[in-house]
Design an enzyme around this catalytic site. Structure first.
Site, PDB file in Angstrom:
ATOM      1  N   THR A   1      20.006 -28.866  58.881  1.00 34.92           N
ATOM      2  CA  THR A   1      21.371 -29.809  58.814  1.00 34.92           C
ATOM      3  C   THR A   1      22.484 -29.263  58.544  1.00 34.92           C
ATOM      4  O   THR A   1      22.601 -28.096  58.807  1.00 34.92           O
ATOM      5  CB  THR A   1      21.001 -30.989  57.578  1.00 34.92           C
ATOM      6  OG1 THR A   1      21.291 -30.310  56.260  1.00 34.92           O
ATOM      7  CG2 THR A   1      19.736 -31.658  57.623  1.00 34.92           C
ATOM      8  N   CYS A   2      23.706 -30.019  58.716  1.00 32.19           N
ATOM      9  CA  CYS A   2      25.038 -29.294  58.356  1.00 32.19           C
ATOM     10  C   CYS A   2      24.987 -28.543  57.100  1.00 32.19           C
ATOM     11  O   CYS A   2      25.765 -27.603  57.071  1.00 32.19           O
ATOM     12  CB  CYS A   2      26.042 -30.398  58.602  1.00 32.19           C
ATOM     13  SG  CYS A   2      25.867 -31.681  57.478  1.00 32.19           S
TER      14      CYS A   2
ATOM     15  N   SER B   1      22.677 -31.686  47.452  1.00 32.87           N
ATOM     16  CA  SER B   1      23.432 -31.963  48.541  1.00 32.87           C
ATOM     17  C   SER B   1      24.881 -31.291  48.248  1.00 32.87           C
ATOM     18  O   SER B   1      25.316 -31.126  47.095  1.00 32.87           O
ATOM     19  CB  SER B   1      23.363 -33.560  48.777  1.00 32.87           C
ATOM     20  OG  SER B   1      22.544 -34.019  49.301  1.00 32.87           O
TER      21      SER B   1
ATOM     22  N   GLN C   1      16.139 -37.354  57.405  1.00 28.76           N
ATOM     23  CA  GLN C   1      16.066 -35.959  58.282  1.00 28.76           C
ATOM     24  C   GLN C   1      14.607 -35.495  57.702  1.00 28.76           C
ATOM     25  O   GLN C   1      13.977 -34.990  58.631  1.00 28.76           O
ATOM     26  CB  GLN C   1      17.019 -35.041  58.034  1.00 28.76           C
ATOM     27  CG  GLN C   1      18.270 -35.470  58.620  1.00 28.76           C
ATOM     28  CD  GLN C   1      19.595 -34.894  58.149  1.00 28.76           C
ATOM     29  OE1 GLN C   1      19.767 -34.740  57.062  1.00 28.76           O
ATOM     30  NE2 GLN C   1      20.551 -35.048  58.779  1.00 28.76           N
TER      31      GLN C   1
ATOM     32  N   GLY D   1      31.476 -36.644  70.180  1.00 31.24           N
ATOM     33  CA  GLY D   1      29.982 -36.292  69.536  1.00 31.24           C
ATOM     34  C   GLY D   1      29.427 -37.850  69.106  1.00 31.24           C
ATOM     35  O   GLY D   1      30.146 -38.056  67.909  1.00 31.24           O
ATOM     36  N   THR D   2      28.346 -38.289  69.400  1.00 34.45           N
ATOM     37  CA  THR D   2      27.737 -39.797  68.960  1.00 34.45           C
ATOM     38  C   THR D   2      26.466 -39.303  68.300  1.00 34.45           C
ATOM     39  O   THR D   2      25.573 -40.103  68.382  1.00 34.45           O
ATOM     40  CB  THR D   2      28.067 -40.797  69.823  1.00 34.45           C
ATOM     41  OG1 THR D   2      27.427 -40.578  70.813  1.00 34.45           O
ATOM     42  CG2 THR D   2      29.402 -41.151  69.975  1.00 34.45           C
ATOM     43  N   GLY D   3      26.180 -38.150  67.549  1.00 37.95           N
ATOM     44  CA  GLY D   3      24.824 -38.025  66.759  1.00 37.95           C
ATOM     45  C   GLY D   3      24.819 -38.849  65.644  1.00 37.95           C
ATOM     46  O   GLY D   3      25.854 -39.624  65.450  1.00 37.95           O
ATOM     47  N   LYS D   4      24.042 -38.621  64.593  1.00 36.00           N
ATOM     48  CA  LYS D   4      23.924 -39.182  63.348  1.00 36.00           C
ATOM     49  C   LYS D   4      25.402 -39.308  62.608  1.00 36.00           C
ATOM     50  O   LYS D   4      25.845 -40.262  62.248  1.00 36.00           O
ATOM     51  CB  LYS D   4      22.836 -38.756  62.613  1.00 36.00           C
ATOM     52  CG  LYS D   4      22.675 -39.495  61.274  1.00 36.00           C
ATOM     53  CD  LYS D   4      21.282 -39.559  60.911  1.00 36.00           C
ATOM     54  CE  LYS D   4      21.177 -40.385  59.587  1.00 36.00           C
ATOM     55  NZ  LYS D   4      20.138 -40.572  58.862  1.00 36.00           N
TER      56      LYS D   4
END
Length: 416
Positions: free
Chosen positions: A54-55, A110, A121, A190-193
């Site tokens: 993830t980011c 997080s 995820q 960008g249209t990911g999550k």
């Protein structure tokens, strides 16, 4: 779950805590790279492995004889090196590894406290592993425990109240730093999550109707735009749209930068938010005096009142995690005696068959079905008694197992 004695459950990985965005980018796994990693793991004999990227973090949860097997798989499929990994990484083993994944899935680890996007995820990654035959009973049970902890913390505490994600924090930052937000031209690339979530928050909180979406695959952008009645432009129009915007939000899944200084010709103030890992906006845009560049790591450092309030629920969340980890450990302990119970059942069945064969020869009208039914019921009751004793007597279950093995002269396969 049959395991070799030499394998252990490990968590290996790196996160925002020690690795900056650039280094996290080096270890970021695209969907293709993740799939390749799983295939390589299977080929090398690894029994169970779940991979998340993830980011905020890249982590591998799996069984191995040595953690280097997992580290090697990660470095083989990313730009990162073993030396770079060792500088910023962590390796947890067995119960520490279990505790870590519970904290991650519950939003306690997080970048923005209480961010629960990670749990979806983890679910997706577990499904991918199961599809490849890389999810054993231990890991599947553990993932279910993580999901349970996440649900309970969401419903029983207020850890997730207020801004709980990078996508919300980005919109909050825009609202706090840009005047007349409703009149500004906003481009979402960008249209990911993260892109979809950011778009939803933009529409909900800014009341702005000048939002344009661009995605490499236009149909994906159109799906998102359709929900909110927004404009969609072709990828080839990216440069002109950047220069027509006051705010650009970049949330693509590209492995290399997609926005550079040479794309920008406008002289008016331009705010660029890069919500991508690896970074998708080249640092050279900062050479332009009219451009402000903000990365997700900057957003995560911004604290607000809701964050302070959420910290008060950490002890409650940790208590829930301890409870669920306790339940998981009880289940884990019961695995120790499963082979012994199976071996008792096998031994008694062998004795039964031997005795029935003997009686069959002696009794002329021997009732086969009745004898089978009665003897099988007795075997089941005996094994149930042993199982009940071992479950209830946790403190001396190891000694009980050894005694049972000795009495029945059993040979069993050990569980891990």
């Amino acid at each position: 779950m049959q395991q070799q004695k030499s394998t252990h459950f490990y968590t290996i990985g790196l996160s925002y805590l020690k690795a900056d965005a650039e280094v996290r980018g080096h270890f970021s796994l695209s969907d293709t790279a993740k799939n390749n990693l799983l295939l390589q793991a299977k080929d090398s004999g690894i029994e169970s492995l779940v991979v998340i990227s993830t980011c905020n973090r890249t982590e591998l949860y799996g069984f191995a004889e040595h953690p280097y097997q997992l580290i090697h798989l990660l470095c083989e499929n990313t730009k990162g090196t073993v030396e770079e990994f060792q500088e910023v990484a962590y390796v947890y083993k067995n119960k520490e590894a279990i505790n870590h994944i519970l904290r991650v899935g519950s939003g306690l680890d997080s970048q923005i406290l209480g961010d629960f996007e990670i749990i979806s995820q983890i679910k997706v990654s577990a499904r991918q592993s199961k599809k490849q035959g890389l999810l054993n009973s231990f890991t599947e049970r553990l993932i279910n425990s993580v999901i349970q902890a996440s649900k309970r913390i969401k419903t029983e505490t207020e850890l997730s109240s207020g801004a709980t994600s990078v996508s919300f924090a980005s919109v909050q930052y825009i609202m706090n730093n840009v005047q007349d937000i409703a009149d500004k031209n906003i481009l979402l690339f960008g249209t990911g999550k993260i892109g979809r979530n950011t778009c939803e928050n933009l529409v909900k909180h800014t009341k702005n109707s000048h939002i344009t979406l661009i995605n490499r695959t236009k149909t994906k952008a159109e799906e998102v735009a359709g929900k909110f009645n927004l404009i969609v432009k072709d990828y080839v129009e990216l440069q002109s749209e950047i220069n027509n915007s006051d705010i650009v939000i970049v949330a693509t899944g590209a492995q290399d930068p997609t926005v550079f200084k040479n794309l920008i010709s406008t002289n008016r103030p331009l705010l660029i938010l890069d919500l991508s890992i690896p970074k998708n906006v080249n640092e050279d845009v900062k050479d332009l005096q009219n451009v402000s560049l903000v990365h997700m790591d900057d957003l995560a450092r911004i604290t607000d009142d809701t964050l302070v309030k959420r910290k008060a629920y950490i002890p409650q969340a940790e208590s829930i995690i301890s409870e669920i980890m306790g339940e998981f450990n009880v289940w884990l302990d019961t695995l120790k005696f499963v082979p012994t119970i199976q071996a008792i059942k096998h031994k008694l069945t062998h004795l039964k068959n031997s005795e029935l064969n003997s009686q069959r020869k002696k009794i002329a009208d021997f009732n086969e079905d009745q004898a089978e039914l009665i003897s099988n019921n007795i075997i089941q009751k005996i094994t149930n008694q042993f199982a009940h004793h071992l479950r209830e007597d946790n403190s001396s279950s190891d000694e009980s197992i050894e005694l049972i093995k000795k009495i029945f002269q059993l040979e069993t396969t050990d569980n891990v």
